[in-house]
Design a protein around this motif. Sequence first.
Motif, PDB file in Angstrom:
ATOM      1  N   SER A  75      31.730  59.318  24.264  1.00  0.00           N
ATOM      2  CA  SER A  75      32.264  58.228  23.435  1.00  0.00           C
ATOM      3  C   SER A  75      31.237  57.675  22.469  1.00  0.00           C
ATOM      4  O   SER A  75      31.585  57.046  21.466  1.00  0.00           O
ATOM      5  CB  SER A  75      32.762  57.090  24.335  1.00  0.00           C
ATOM      6  OG  SER A  75      31.674  56.505  25.038  1.00  0.00           O
ATOM      7  N   GLY A 100      39.533  56.790  29.986  1.00  0.00           N
ATOM      8  CA  GLY A 100      38.494  56.146  29.201  1.00  0.00           C
ATOM      9  C   GLY A 100      38.987  55.820  27.810  1.00  0.00           C
ATOM     10  O   GLY A 100      40.170  55.999  27.500  1.00  0.00           O
ATOM     11  N   LYS A 102      35.228  53.282  28.157  1.00  0.00           N
ATOM     12  CA  LYS A 102      34.937  52.026  28.826  1.00  0.00           C
ATOM     13  C   LYS A 102      35.004  50.844  27.864  1.00  0.00           C
ATOM     14  O   LYS A 102      35.525  49.783  28.202  1.00  0.00           O
ATOM     15  CB  LYS A 102      33.548  52.097  29.470  1.00  0.00           C
ATOM     16  CG  LYS A 102      33.147  50.826  30.225  1.00  0.00           C
ATOM     17  CD  LYS A 102      31.802  50.999  30.879  1.00  0.00           C
ATOM     18  CE  LYS A 102      30.687  50.932  29.864  1.00  0.00           C
ATOM     19  NZ  LYS A 102      30.500  49.575  29.295  1.00  0.00           N
ATOM     20  N   SER A 104      36.124  48.291  25.167  1.00  0.00           N
ATOM     21  CA  SER A 104      37.470  47.870  24.780  1.00  0.00           C
ATOM     22  C   SER A 104      37.755  48.107  23.298  1.00  0.00           C
ATOM     23  O   SER A 104      38.887  48.420  22.919  1.00  0.00           O
ATOM     24  CB  SER A 104      37.676  46.387  25.115  1.00  0.00           C
ATOM     25  OG  SER A 104      36.789  45.575  24.377  1.00  0.00           O
ATOM     26  N   ALA A 107      38.622  51.591  23.045  1.00  0.00           N
ATOM     27  CA  ALA A 107      39.896  51.846  23.713  1.00  0.00           C
ATOM     28  C   ALA A 107      41.081  51.531  22.811  1.00  0.00           C
ATOM     29  O   ALA A 107      42.123  52.182  22.893  1.00  0.00           O
ATOM     30  CB  ALA A 107      39.977  51.025  24.996  1.00  0.00           C
ATOM     31  N   VAL A 111      43.982  54.243  22.442  1.00  0.00           N
ATOM     32  CA  VAL A 111      45.344  53.905  22.860  1.00  0.00           C
ATOM     33  C   VAL A 111      46.320  54.120  21.708  1.00  0.00           C
ATOM     34  O   VAL A 111      47.425  54.645  21.888  1.00  0.00           O
ATOM     35  CB  VAL A 111      45.409  52.451  23.355  1.00  0.00           C
ATOM     36  CG1 VAL A 111      46.849  52.007  23.543  1.00  0.00           C
ATOM     37  CG2 VAL A 111      44.653  52.302  24.667  1.00  0.00           C
ATOM     38  N   VAL A 121      47.075  56.699  28.389  1.00  0.00           N
ATOM     39  CA  VAL A 121      45.638  56.423  28.462  1.00  0.00           C
ATOM     40  C   VAL A 121      45.358  55.586  29.705  1.00  0.00           C
ATOM     41  O   VAL A 121      45.883  54.477  29.841  1.00  0.00           O
ATOM     42  CB  VAL A 121      45.151  55.665  27.197  1.00  0.00           C
ATOM     43  CG1 VAL A 121      43.675  55.306  27.328  1.00  0.00           C
ATOM     44  CG2 VAL A 121      45.385  56.517  25.956  1.00  0.00           C
ATOM     45  N   TRP A 123      42.744  53.528  31.226  1.00  0.00           N
ATOM     46  CA  TRP A 123      41.486  52.895  30.807  1.00  0.00           C
ATOM     47  C   TRP A 123      40.879  52.140  31.975  1.00  0.00           C
ATOM     48  O   TRP A 123      41.432  51.162  32.447  1.00  0.00           O
ATOM     49  CB  TRP A 123      41.765  51.949  29.635  1.00  0.00           C
ATOM     50  CG  TRP A 123      40.580  51.196  29.165  1.00  0.00           C
ATOM     51  CD1 TRP A 123      39.365  51.695  28.848  1.00  0.00           C
ATOM     52  CD2 TRP A 123      40.494  49.793  28.956  1.00  0.00           C
ATOM     53  NE1 TRP A 123      38.521  50.698  28.446  1.00  0.00           N
ATOM     54  CE2 TRP A 123      39.198  49.512  28.506  1.00  0.00           C
ATOM     55  CE3 TRP A 123      41.407  48.747  29.095  1.00  0.00           C
ATOM     56  CZ2 TRP A 123      38.783  48.223  28.195  1.00  0.00           C
ATOM     57  CZ3 TRP A 123      40.988  47.472  28.787  1.00  0.00           C
ATOM     58  CH2 TRP A 123      39.687  47.212  28.334  1.00  0.00           C
ATOM     59  N   SER A 125      38.073  50.205  32.291  1.00  0.00           N
ATOM     60  CA  SER A 125      36.980  49.358  31.852  1.00  0.00           C
ATOM     61  C   SER A 125      36.730  48.269  32.876  1.00  0.00           C
ATOM     62  O   SER A 125      37.501  48.069  33.802  1.00  0.00           O
ATOM     63  CB  SER A 125      37.320  48.733  30.504  1.00  0.00           C
ATOM     64  OG  SER A 125      36.408  47.715  30.193  1.00  0.00           O
ATOM     65  N   LEU A 139      49.777  52.540  27.950  1.00  0.00           N
ATOM     66  CA  LEU A 139      48.467  52.079  28.423  1.00  0.00           C
ATOM     67  C   LEU A 139      48.543  51.695  29.890  1.00  0.00           C
ATOM     68  O   LEU A 139      49.392  50.931  30.306  1.00  0.00           O
ATOM     69  CB  LEU A 139      47.989  50.866  27.616  1.00  0.00           C
ATOM     70  CG  LEU A 139      46.688  50.262  28.150  1.00  0.00           C
ATOM     71  CD1 LEU A 139      45.546  51.242  28.010  1.00  0.00           C
ATOM     72  CD2 LEU A 139      46.377  48.962  27.462  1.00  0.00           C
ATOM     73  N   HIS A 141      45.976  50.336  33.047  1.00  0.00           N
ATOM     74  CA  HIS A 141      44.652  49.789  33.342  1.00  0.00           C
ATOM     75  C   HIS A 141      44.388  49.988  34.825  1.00  0.00           C
ATOM     76  O   HIS A 141      44.990  49.343  35.654  1.00  0.00           O
ATOM     77  CB  HIS A 141      44.635  48.303  33.002  1.00  0.00           C
ATOM     78  CG  HIS A 141      43.270  47.711  33.030  1.00  0.00           C
ATOM     79  ND1 HIS A 141      43.027  46.432  32.613  1.00  0.00           N
ATOM     80  CD2 HIS A 141      42.081  48.205  33.418  1.00  0.00           C
ATOM     81  CE1 HIS A 141      41.748  46.165  32.745  1.00  0.00           C
ATOM     82  NE2 HIS A 141      41.157  47.230  33.249  1.00  0.00           N
TER      83      HIS A 141
END
Length: 509
Positions: A75, A100, A102, A104, A107, A111, A121, A123, A125, A139, A141
């Motif tokens: 990244s 991923g 990480k 934001s 991201a 996304v 995705v 994510w 984080s 998305l 989380h």
Amino acid sequence: MQRRRRAIVILTVGLVCLMITLTQSETESIPVGVILDSDSSLGSMALSCINISLRDFYSTHDSNSTKLQLHFRDSGKNLTTAASAARDLINKEKVHAILGPKNSEQARFVVELGNKSGVPVIWFSLSGPSLLPPRSRFLIHSISTGSQCSQFEAIAAIIQAYNWQSVIPIYEEPEFGNDLIPCLSYALQDMDTRMPYTSSLRQDSSDDQITQELKNIKGNRTYVFLAHMTVDLWSRLLKRAQKEGLMSEGYVWILTQGLSSVLNPEALDKKAKGYMDGALGVKPSLDVSNITKRASLATTLKSKYGKTLSLYGLWAYDTITALANAVEKAELVNSASRYRIQSGVDLRNETGPELRKAIQDTDFQGLSGDFNLSQGQLETSQIVVYNVKGQNESIIGHWSPENGLKLIHNQSEGNATERLAKLKIGVPRTHFTEFVNYSSDPEEGQNKSAAGGFAVDVFKRVVDVLPFSPSYDFVPVNIMESRLPRATMIFSAKSKTSLDTLRHGTRKY
């Protein structure tokens, strides 16, 4: 001749059946993208745990019709690198999901690209999902923030249990500020705890800027601090705070879940260990049922990759397990075959919703505890409160929305005892001795009784009803002087109200 034809037909049918059987038994590789910062200790550890998880999963699921094929991309530190990596994974590698990055800010771009192509995705984080744009249906989380404010409600309960009167949050912007201020303010609103100052730092803040901010904090005479930031910024803040004397006895440091999930006292150098001693922290409670598997993962991670396992690593391990289960459940093997047959036609906008639903249906007992993504994110209801003692973490309590805070010990260890500055209470020398009087010859060891009069009595009564006990001394002050000692309060005897009336309390204030 007829017998020969029959033999040919039987042979042909047999070959067809064999081909079908072989086709059905063939494992289909499902491409999945992973975008992490390879230069960060967190990113490299997460990648190691993902690889171990993948190996462990398929060693016990060898009959699966699908198998994840990971495509890693770095990244980097900027938005364009992460966006370019996502675009390459989606367009070139034809991935069905991305793990991923990480950060934001990165991201947000990943996304958005995933939305356009039907690629979910996941994510994981350390910051809350509120930092992202309005949540997309693609998305997910997977890092456990529970209700966004849960950890701050637990922290507020700790502050109340130890009767601390003020707290200063120190957070990293832009990633960590959006949830901290509203959540902490909400959690403290029914308590007598002030938040006199909020301190924000950036990842690129210089050491001089960090030092200056710590000096600003010291000027507020508050001794309880809440750290809400990445481990990289925390390690720098830690050393600056030690030099400023803010890590000594009498100061309290509370670490939010973001730091607690990645910090391990055993992984810190000797200086950092000393700085951390006495700190408090909150993090999700781990289920004891998988303690043997966690120990095995920690051993493998240490021996093969030279890394120390943390809660963040457990989340990365469970996330890849969840995705492997979801891909099998969504039957992407048929979709992958259709994609090859219909060359040039991207079917991921069809398979994306199916895969997302399968991910949300994920519910298993992972190494990090109950892993359930039904709400699109990992929920947690049990939070552990711990105290750092040297190289170890001592659990001192548990918090839950239903039962609140249950402390194991009445007092935490280490430096976690708030220190209040000793007050100097200025008492002017006047002729109105009934209102205020200072004796120049107090009894030995009885300095507080050196002052008397109505104003002093009122002061003492106020102190008696305070939820804490400030330390103070009465000092004589010449009211004609213009300069007064620092942190001095002065009683004024200017009043036309009857002394007897005030003493008998017939007048309300």
